[in-house]
Write an enzyme that holds these catalytic residues in place. Sequence first.
Site, PDB file in Angstrom:
ATOM      1  N   SER A  52       6.479   9.007   7.022  1.00 58.41           N
ATOM      2  CA  SER A  52       6.746   8.394   5.718  1.00 58.41           C
ATOM      3  C   SER A  52       8.168   8.689   5.253  1.00 58.41           C
ATOM      4  CB  SER A  52       5.755   8.911   4.677  1.00 58.41           C
ATOM      5  OG  SER A  52       4.443   8.525   4.986  1.00 58.41           O
ATOM      6  N   HIS A  83       7.219   2.738   5.385  1.00 55.36           N
ATOM      7  CA  HIS A  83       7.072   2.415   6.800  1.00 55.36           C
ATOM      8  C   HIS A  83       7.514   0.960   7.009  1.00 55.36           C
ATOM      9  CE1 HIS A  83       4.659   6.020   8.028  1.00 55.36           C
ATOM     10  NE2 HIS A  83       4.481   6.050   6.725  1.00 55.36           N
ATOM     11  N   HIS A 105      -2.034   4.633  10.285  1.00 53.04           N
ATOM     12  CA  HIS A 105      -2.906   5.719   9.833  1.00 53.04           C
ATOM     13  C   HIS A 105      -4.362   5.292   9.915  1.00 53.04           C
ATOM     14  CE1 HIS A 105       0.996   6.134   7.804  1.00 53.04           C
ATOM     15  NE2 HIS A 105       0.792   7.441   7.839  1.00 53.04           N
ATOM     16  N   TYR A 107      -6.687   5.759   7.807  1.00 47.94           N
ATOM     17  CA  TYR A 107      -7.202   5.227   6.541  1.00 47.94           C
ATOM     18  C   TYR A 107      -6.830   3.764   6.314  1.00 47.94           C
ATOM     19  CZ  TYR A 107      -2.486   6.400   4.800  1.00 47.94           C
ATOM     20  OH  TYR A 107      -1.131   6.503   4.638  1.00 47.94           O
ATOM     21  N   GLU A 108      -5.886   3.238   7.098  1.00 48.76           N
ATOM     22  CA  GLU A 108      -5.508   1.837   6.952  1.00 48.76           C
ATOM     23  C   GLU A 108      -6.505   0.893   7.615  1.00 48.76           C
ATOM     24  OE1 GLU A 108      -1.084   0.960   7.299  1.00 48.76           O
ATOM     25  OE2 GLU A 108      -1.188   2.954   8.212  1.00 48.76           O
ATOM     26  N   ALA A 135       5.656  13.526   7.279  1.00 50.39           N
ATOM     27  CA  ALA A 135       5.777  14.176   5.981  1.00 50.39           C
ATOM     28  C   ALA A 135       4.470  14.919   5.732  1.00 50.39           C
ATOM     29  CB  ALA A 135       6.020  13.136   4.893  1.00 50.39           C
ATOM     30  N   MET A 238      -1.801  13.311   7.083  1.00 56.36           N
ATOM     31  CA  MET A 238      -2.805  12.284   7.393  1.00 56.36           C
ATOM     32  C   MET A 238      -2.456  11.491   8.653  1.00 56.36           C
ATOM     33  SD  MET A 238      -3.173  10.816   3.504  1.00 56.36           S
ATOM     34  CE  MET A 238      -3.193  11.945   2.103  1.00 56.36           C
ATOM     35  N   SER A 239      -1.735  12.113   9.586  1.00 55.00           N
ATOM     36  CA  SER A 239      -1.285  11.353  10.764  1.00 55.00           C
ATOM     37  C   SER A 239      -1.088  12.278  11.952  1.00 55.00           C
ATOM     38  CB  SER A 239       0.036  10.642  10.431  1.00 55.00           C
ATOM     39  OG  SER A 239       1.070  11.598  10.213  1.00 55.00           O
ATOM     40  N   ASN A 262       6.151  18.429  -0.115  1.00 52.93           N
ATOM     41  CA  ASN A 262       5.569  18.949  -1.357  1.00 52.93           C
ATOM     42  C   ASN A 262       4.729  20.174  -1.015  1.00 52.93           C
ATOM     43  OD1 ASN A 262       3.690  16.639  -0.228  1.00 52.93           O
ATOM     44  ND2 ASN A 262       2.354  18.040  -1.356  1.00 52.93           N
ATOM     45  N   HIS A 276       2.843   9.993  -3.798  1.00 55.25           N
ATOM     46  CA  HIS A 276       3.616   9.470  -2.666  1.00 55.25           C
ATOM     47  C   HIS A 276       5.098   9.336  -3.014  1.00 55.25           C
ATOM     48  CE1 HIS A 276       3.858   7.729   1.300  1.00 55.25           C
ATOM     49  NE2 HIS A 276       4.444   6.639   0.838  1.00 55.25           N
TER      50      HIS A 276
END
Length: 301
Positions: A52, A83, A105, A107-108, A135, A238-239, A262, A276
Amino acid sequence: MEAESSSTHRSPSLSQTSLPFARYSYEDYEETARWLLDHTDQRPDVAIICGSGLGSLADVLSNKTVFAYKDIPRFPLSTVPGHAGQLVFGKLQGRECVCMQGRFHFYESSNINMVTYPMRVFFLLGVKTVIVTNAAGGLNDSYNTGDIMIIKDHINMPGFAGVNSLCGQNDQRFGVRFPCMSDAYDKDLRALVKQTAKELGFNSGLHEGVYCMVAGPHYETIAECKALQMLGADVVGMSTVPEVVVARHCGIRVLGLSLVTNMVVKDYDSEHKVNHEEVLRTTELRTQDLQKLVSSLTSRI
């Protein structure tokens, strides 16, 4: 140069294939690889996957040929801000590379095989090494926002629940039925990062640790963050893990780099909420440093 658009080959969006283990055949991957080989003379042996906000890593490539994901046969489409959705071929420090400006990802689409589709295509293109960037949220209390972590190991939370891109019938042309993952992140490449970072003066804020993948798309609860920290994770995202698993199945060497964008929330009295936009702002601040690090690394691999 910009690659010509192909009106006859339209890739499906991630949402069009929703089954978690919808499979692709060897011929599907071969079709995509053959199309790319027919449309460029470049033959990469290093692939770079941009997380990201890190798509500008591709800007350092020279002699570029750019393909939009939507024009590549069977290639998925990115849907997340930060992206770009482009596959960039070019040279980095004289080395032939291919760079993904935007990854996919779970979740997509909830289709883990679509998420990892590019890895087997890269294998058929002749790629020998993959550099994966992401990230991530910091779990380790000694880390700070903007730090870079060399991934030495991972925790595959979706894998614990049976969501694994190696499930189903194995194709020996890609790899063995039961691949080893204790050496998923190449030891020599990790050492090379430390040496290169030292020469570039990046010693401060550089760590080596464990990446934990969760499925997302929501950020983690306070209790989840505390649990992941107890499991030994230093950062969470998440990746990355699905791609690494498939790359290693194919025998491709892997280097993983996490940018801590973060610090996760672990205090119930905290007013901070992870978002995000914060992630993208942090990547903008450290992108140039990552560019220098990846550029120097690539010439030495």
